[in-house]
Design a protein around this motif. Structure first.
Motif, PDB file in Angstrom:
ATOM      1  N   HIS A   1      10.144   7.994  -3.229  1.00 59.12           N
ATOM      2  CA  HIS A   1      10.401   8.531  -2.071  1.00 59.12           C
ATOM      3  C   HIS A   1       9.613   7.555  -1.306  1.00 59.12           C
ATOM      4  N   ASN A   2      10.392   7.563  -0.343  1.00 60.27           N
ATOM      5  CA  ASN A   2      10.582   6.062   0.894  1.00 60.27           C
ATOM      6  C   ASN A   2       9.845   5.493  -0.005  1.00 60.27           C
TER       7      ASN A   2
ATOM      8  N   GLU B   1       0.283  -0.856  -0.306  1.00 60.09           N
ATOM      9  CA  GLU B   1      -0.064   0.099  -0.244  1.00 60.09           C
ATOM     10  C   GLU B   1       0.885   1.247   0.232  1.00 60.09           C
ATOM     11  N   SER B   2       0.646   2.156  -0.494  1.00 60.91           N
ATOM     12  CA  SER B   2       1.161   3.800  -0.607  1.00 60.91           C
ATOM     13  C   SER B   2       0.794   4.370   0.123  1.00 60.91           C
ATOM     14  N   ASP B   3       1.305   5.332   0.450  1.00 57.99           N
ATOM     15  CA  ASP B   3       0.934   6.765   1.384  1.00 57.99           C
ATOM     16  C   ASP B   3       0.350   7.463   0.360  1.00 57.99           C
ATOM     17  N   PRO B   4      -1.115   8.620   0.285  1.00 62.41           N
ATOM     18  CA  PRO B   4      -0.987   9.413   0.146  1.00 62.41           C
ATOM     19  C   PRO B   4      -0.364  10.027  -0.643  1.00 62.41           C
ATOM     20  N   ALA B   5      -0.396  10.660  -1.638  1.00 60.76           N
ATOM     21  CA  ALA B   5       0.108  11.946  -2.024  1.00 60.76           C
ATOM     22  C   ALA B   5      -0.304  13.043  -2.914  1.00 60.76           C
ATOM     23  N   THR B   6      -0.060  14.598  -1.740  1.00 67.53           N
ATOM     24  CA  THR B   6      -1.105  16.174  -2.758  1.00 67.53           C
ATOM     25  C   THR B   6       0.327  16.903  -3.075  1.00 67.53           C
ATOM     26  N   THR B   7       0.011  18.059  -3.726  1.00 67.53           N
ATOM     27  CA  THR B   7       0.403  18.831  -3.648  1.00 67.53           C
ATOM     28  C   THR B   7      -0.358  20.644  -2.737  1.00 67.53           C
ATOM     29  N   ASP B   8       0.900  21.451  -2.281  1.00 66.59           N
ATOM     30  CA  ASP B   8       0.374  22.005  -1.242  1.00 66.59           C
ATOM     31  C   ASP B   8      -1.084  22.850  -1.666  1.00 66.59           C
ATOM     32  N   ALA B   9      -1.883  22.969  -1.052  1.00 65.63           N
ATOM     33  CA  ALA B   9      -3.241  23.484  -1.167  1.00 65.63           C
ATOM     34  C   ALA B   9      -3.238  25.044  -1.316  1.00 65.63           C
TER      35      ALA B   9
ATOM     36  N   ILE C   1      12.026  17.893  -7.171  1.00 70.15           N
ATOM     37  CA  ILE C   1      10.513  17.274  -6.213  1.00 70.15           C
ATOM     38  C   ILE C   1      11.002  16.332  -5.003  1.00 70.15           C
ATOM     39  N   LEU C   2      10.354  17.201  -3.620  1.00 67.09           N
ATOM     40  CA  LEU C   2      10.430  15.774  -2.514  1.00 67.09           C
ATOM     41  C   LEU C   2      11.932  16.085  -2.101  1.00 67.09           C
ATOM     42  N   GLY C   3      12.760  17.291  -2.277  1.00 68.08           N
ATOM     43  CA  GLY C   3      14.519  17.107  -1.954  1.00 68.08           C
ATOM     44  C   GLY C   3      15.416  15.751  -3.172  1.00 68.08           C
ATOM     45  N   GLU C   4      14.437  15.974  -4.178  1.00 66.02           N
ATOM     46  CA  GLU C   4      14.960  15.287  -4.891  1.00 66.02           C
ATOM     47  C   GLU C   4      15.430  15.790  -6.326  1.00 66.02           C
ATOM     48  N   PRO C   5      16.415  15.546  -7.364  1.00 63.04           N
ATOM     49  CA  PRO C   5      15.558  15.890  -8.669  1.00 63.04           C
ATOM     50  C   PRO C   5      15.710  15.314  -9.209  1.00 63.04           C
ATOM     51  N   ALA C   6      14.142  16.137 -10.456  1.00 64.92           N
ATOM     52  CA  ALA C   6      13.458  15.468 -10.676  1.00 64.92           C
ATOM     53  C   ALA C   6      13.387  15.750 -12.616  1.00 64.92           C
TER      54      ALA C   6
ATOM     55  N   MET D   1       3.223  23.370  -8.540  1.00 64.47           N
ATOM     56  CA  MET D   1       2.321  22.198  -7.595  1.00 64.47           C
ATOM     57  C   MET D   1       3.446  21.181  -8.665  1.00 64.47           C
ATOM     58  N   MET D   2       4.599  20.450  -8.998  1.00 68.41           N
ATOM     59  CA  MET D   2       5.095  19.555  -9.039  1.00 68.41           C
ATOM     60  C   MET D   2       6.075  19.661  -7.350  1.00 68.41           C
ATOM     61  N   ARG D   3       6.769  21.331  -7.626  1.00 64.98           N
ATOM     62  CA  ARG D   3       7.914  21.398  -6.545  1.00 64.98           C
ATOM     63  C   ARG D   3       6.886  21.166  -5.196  1.00 64.98           C
ATOM     64  N   SER D   4       5.823  21.186  -4.762  1.00 65.33           N
ATOM     65  CA  SER D   4       5.442  22.304  -3.557  1.00 65.33           C
ATOM     66  C   SER D   4       4.694  19.972  -4.009  1.00 65.33           C
ATOM     67  N   ILE D   5       5.137  19.091  -4.328  1.00 66.91           N
ATOM     68  CA  ILE D   5       4.503  17.830  -3.871  1.00 66.91           C
ATOM     69  C   ILE D   5       4.496  17.032  -1.885  1.00 66.91           C
ATOM     70  N   GLU D   6       3.735  16.875  -1.947  1.00 65.31           N
ATOM     71  CA  GLU D   6       4.238  16.477  -0.501  1.00 65.31           C
ATOM     72  C   GLU D   6       3.299  14.780  -0.002  1.00 65.31           C
ATOM     73  N   HIS D   7       4.538  14.118   0.303  1.00 64.21           N
ATOM     74  CA  HIS D   7       4.443  12.681   0.562  1.00 64.21           C
ATOM     75  C   HIS D   7       5.222  12.108   1.783  1.00 64.21           C
ATOM     76  N   PRO D   8       4.680  11.563   3.195  1.00 65.08           N
ATOM     77  CA  PRO D   8       3.113  11.648   3.073  1.00 65.08           C
ATOM     78  C   PRO D   8       2.064  12.173   2.740  1.00 65.08           C
ATOM     79  N   SER D   9       1.364  12.302   2.489  1.00 67.02           N
ATOM     80  CA  SER D   9      -0.361  13.415   3.130  1.00 67.02           C
ATOM     81  C   SER D   9      -1.056  13.311   4.372  1.00 67.02           C
TER      82      SER D   9
END
Length: 216
Positions: A181-182, A34-42, A148-153, A206-214
């Motif tokens: 990520h994780n 099971e994955s953890d949900p991912a979102t972008t900063d609201a 994205i999430l601290g990694e170059p994408a 929005m890509m730069r602001s992705i949050e995981h897990p959210s």
């Protein structure tokens, strides 16, 4: 337009292709990932004019024949979709779409079995196209690197034509990227009409602001 149903193809394809790697699994019981949900900063999404449809779980399960046994593999994925209503003058609809998909890496015995990890952006956008007939004439435009999430994408931009339910066609740009990520792979897809100046900046932010897990 690319929707949660189209991006759900990532989860389905991952589970199907895992079937060739199941020699490490034994027994008849279910194996669940099971994955953890991912979102972008609201706030970032709202500033760009995007509203979320929420996060949905997308579960896929299959039973495989492995060495005379039939293990059942269940992969629970998450998809968060954002939409933006856009007026092109001749046509007004939710033409801006941004989706974040989290799919489990499926680490078994030190081996990552989810083939999405090896997919290039060309293969990812091809997967969307193959599962969604309304996206055609996809051609690569350029690529850039985004944190994205601290990694170059690597974010790849494509031109395409999107066909809507009323058969209206709109030339669009599609942005695709992927990071690990994780314990999950995170895939992000953004689509918007080509004639909109500045919309690319919203998608990239929005890509730069992705949050995981959210907390979704």
């Amino acid at each position: 337009m690319v929707s949660k149903h189209a991006v759900g193809a990532f989860a389905f394809a991952a589970l199907v292709l895992i079937s060739g790697c199941l020699g490490v699994l034994t027994g008849e019981e279910s194996v669940r990932f099971e994955s953890d949900p991912a979102t972008t900063d609201a706030t970032v999404a709202s500033n760009g004019g995007y509203e979320t449809n929420g996060t949905q779980a997308f579960e896929v399960n299959r039973t495989f024949d492995v060495a005379g046994q039939q293990p059942r593999v269940v992969a629970s994925n998450h998809i968060t979709t954002y939409e933006k209503k856009i007026d092109l003058g001749f046509f007004e609809a939710k033409l801006g779409v941004f989706s974040v998909i989290s799919t489990p890496a499926v680490d078994v015995a030190g081996e990552t079995l989810n083939p999405i990890g090896d997919y290039s952006n060309d293969q990812l956008v091809g997967l969307v196209k193959s599962r969604y007939q309304g996206l055609n004439d996809v051609e690569q435009v350029n690529s850039r690197t985004v944190q994205i999430l601290g990694e170059p994408a690597n974010v790849t931009k494509y031109s395409a034509t999107a066909t809507f339910a009323d058969n209206r066609q709109v030339d669009v740009y599609v942005h695709v990227t992927k990071v690990r990520h994780n314990e999950d792979f995170i895939v992000a897809v953004g689509v918007y009409p080509q004639q909109l100046d500045g919309e690319e900046d919203n998608i990239l932010e929005m890509m730069r602001s992705i949050e995981h897990p959210s907390e979704a």
